[in-house]
Design an enzyme around this catalytic site. Sequence first.
Site, PDB file in Angstrom:
ATOM      1  N   GLU A 211     -31.681  -1.670  24.177  1.00  0.00           N
ATOM      2  CA  GLU A 211     -32.055  -2.556  25.180  1.00  0.00           C
ATOM      3  C   GLU A 211     -33.526  -2.187  25.276  1.00  0.00           C
ATOM      4  O   GLU A 211     -34.465  -3.322  25.660  1.00  0.00           O
ATOM      5  CB  GLU A 211     -31.313  -2.366  26.406  1.00  0.00           C
ATOM      6  CG  GLU A 211     -29.626  -2.711  26.277  1.00  0.00           C
ATOM      7  CD  GLU A 211     -29.515  -4.286  26.244  1.00  0.00           C
ATOM      8  OE1 GLU A 211     -30.599  -4.749  26.358  1.00  0.00           O
ATOM      9  OE2 GLU A 211     -28.385  -4.869  25.906  1.00  0.00           O
ATOM     10  N   ASP A 367     -24.091  -8.913  16.081  1.00  0.00           N
ATOM     11  CA  ASP A 367     -24.870 -10.136  16.077  1.00  0.00           C
ATOM     12  C   ASP A 367     -26.649 -10.095  15.623  1.00  0.00           C
ATOM     13  O   ASP A 367     -26.873 -10.643  14.254  1.00  0.00           O
ATOM     14  CB  ASP A 367     -25.082 -10.885  17.203  1.00  0.00           C
ATOM     15  CG  ASP A 367     -25.321  -9.781  18.583  1.00  0.00           C
ATOM     16  OD1 ASP A 367     -25.307  -8.871  18.111  1.00  0.00           O
ATOM     17  OD2 ASP A 367     -25.391 -10.503  19.514  1.00  0.00           O
ATOM     18  N   GLU A 471     -17.333 -15.091  28.348  1.00  0.00           N
ATOM     19  CA  GLU A 471     -17.780 -14.082  27.385  1.00  0.00           C
ATOM     20  C   GLU A 471     -16.956 -13.814  26.444  1.00  0.00           C
ATOM     21  O   GLU A 471     -17.311 -13.547  25.305  1.00  0.00           O
ATOM     22  CB  GLU A 471     -17.795 -12.721  28.317  1.00  0.00           C
ATOM     23  CG  GLU A 471     -18.372 -11.565  27.494  1.00  0.00           C
ATOM     24  CD  GLU A 471     -19.801 -11.635  27.478  1.00  0.00           C
ATOM     25  OE1 GLU A 471     -20.558 -10.589  27.054  1.00  0.00           O
ATOM     26  OE2 GLU A 471     -20.427 -12.690  27.913  1.00  0.00           O
ATOM     27  N   GLU A 490     -27.658 -17.632  24.405  1.00  0.00           N
ATOM     28  CA  GLU A 490     -27.492 -17.752  22.838  1.00  0.00           C
ATOM     29  C   GLU A 490     -27.236 -19.241  22.387  1.00  0.00           C
ATOM     30  O   GLU A 490     -27.976 -19.877  21.515  1.00  0.00           O
ATOM     31  CB  GLU A 490     -26.377 -16.913  22.294  1.00  0.00           C
ATOM     32  CG  GLU A 490     -26.836 -15.277  22.053  1.00  0.00           C
ATOM     33  CD  GLU A 490     -26.823 -14.632  23.331  1.00  0.00           C
ATOM     34  OE1 GLU A 490     -27.445 -13.574  23.291  1.00  0.00           O
ATOM     35  OE2 GLU A 490     -26.540 -14.933  24.376  1.00  0.00           O
TER      36      GLU A 490
END
Length: 645
Positions: A211, A367, A471, A490
């Site tokens: 992050e 991802d 989610e 996304e």
Amino acid sequence: MQWRSIVVGLVVLRLSVSCVLWLAFGLGSNVSWGFNFPLGFNLHKLDLLFREEKETEARGNSWSQRIREHGYEETTSCNKAGVQSPKGSYLNLFDANKDEYVRRYSSFPDTLRAKMKEMAKDMFYFGYDNYMKYAFPEDELNPIDCEGRGPDVLNPSNININDVLGNYSLTLIDTLDTLLVLGNVTEFHRAVKLVIDTVSFDKDSTVQVFEANIRILGSLISAHILLTDPKHPFGKVDFEGYDNELLHLAHDLAVRLLPAFENTSTGIPYPRVNLKSGVPHDSINETCTAGAGSLLVEFGILSRLIGDSTFEWVARRAVRALWSLRSNETGLLGKYSLELFISTGNVVNIQTGKWVGKQSGLGAGMDSFYEYLLKSYILFGEKEDFQMFQAAYQSIQNHLRRGRESCNEGEGDPPLYVNVNMFSGEIMNTWIDSLQAFFPGLQVLNGDVDNAICLHAFYYAIWKRFGALPERYNWQLQAPDVLFYPLRPELVESTYLLYQATKNPFYLHVGMDILQSLEKNAKVRCGYATLHHVVDKSKEDRMESFFLSETCKYLFLLFDEDNPLHKSDNKYIFTTEGHVVPIDKRFREKQWSDLFPCEEGALATTEQSPLSNTSNCIKIPEEQRFALPLKSVYMRQIDHMVGLF
């Protein structure tokens, strides 16, 4: 007595219709009229009938029928494209009212585009201005209570907050290049000066390496490049007195992240570091593939900007280590899925290199690993990155993809990428997660526009049903498994990239639907709030930084045809956090020799040539170019499959 005859007639008619449908859909013992109707999802009583034929049923191109009583049976990936549809194809059921899709999506007036552009800009500034007013210098805005939010110092185990918030004005940093995208050079300068004057990473904060890298390091590097290089893509936006301070801050942060790569037997980094003291003494030895393998873009650019190979070296070593752990049978890697931050998928032990679990997929925990293999090649031109991506993409197509072979031709269910056992390729569960909506955008970058169109359409149908993306969505039950939506970008990102690739007005309509849903369902007193429940639209008091850095940015760019990014002669890509990075020959030059040559056997041999600097798009045949990117019959089929009618 006439009414009795009418009633009897209606009853007989209904029984007759039911009987015909029973026979036509293949549910009779020995009768088939050539139909192939998908009866998976929530018709569990009918599904029992299919289970009785488990030993004799031919495997086909329908993923919606394959759920079995004892686990999930592997299916073939696809059916042959171009095969003539049977005369009684169940797709004929979706031909009715197909013109409604053409009428709705085939045009988008310029006046409406301008209105949506202003709406997207207003959305950004409503969130940004309120962050600056009520929250700065804290990390995030609580948009319901109009307060700032920082790390949860009273509960260090609250990684939902503490992995992301490091007490370093996260939202301001993450938003820097968005200000330039919106054309606000004055506020960009003010924000940069605030970062220089107020931000320090000498903090007793334990943060997730992934992050901190994508949100903070990536934004600092992007803003520095845009400030110092007038060719890319906003012209001369520097200001007097700037002395590379953002680059120095990026370097300082990267140095503080380096301890994560020390004392690991595999070279795969620890998931968290304390910015003052390094890896915590109680740190776990398990991490996810995306978290450990999605550092190469930011670390690689930093190394090439400052001439220090250390950062790219450690990031590339981690990628190679993960790649060496893929399954010999399928070529797949494991993943890590989050539900209240409990591992339900696949995690790798950084000391032993052993997978903890078996699940592989495209969503959370996997991802950006795939994303950065391709983007690293585009940026740095390293052939091994391309080789790894191509091998990984082939494994994904072979083992994760279900449904018909062609998006716009043939019989069967639409293409869908499912979660499978990384060693056998068998389906492990029946949910997909919202992070997987990034994949159509990556397919566009890879030139596989046809597959991108279909997967995007599936996620858009889910959005239309709920006004958000849950989610996790269970495609078998046609219902959310995990109900919250934290304003993720996304789907918007893939919508933007598909519009850039096709210029089809359908994607402007998708963007408008998303924009209007956010305004209706997420807007609160001081910003936009996470949806706690996509059905009842209850909210949580949190606005994550990626809403401003990505969601609003992609929405604005979708409607801003004349943005400098679209008019520039120079090319660029977006990082996984949506930060603008130019494709620059400087990044294809190293000031050092290869200190870490590829280990023998680490890469799969491939005969395919790397991507050229021109177009790699898989050409869509002329006969498949329609008024809509996806034929109406297939759009209607997908809408039906997610319960829209």
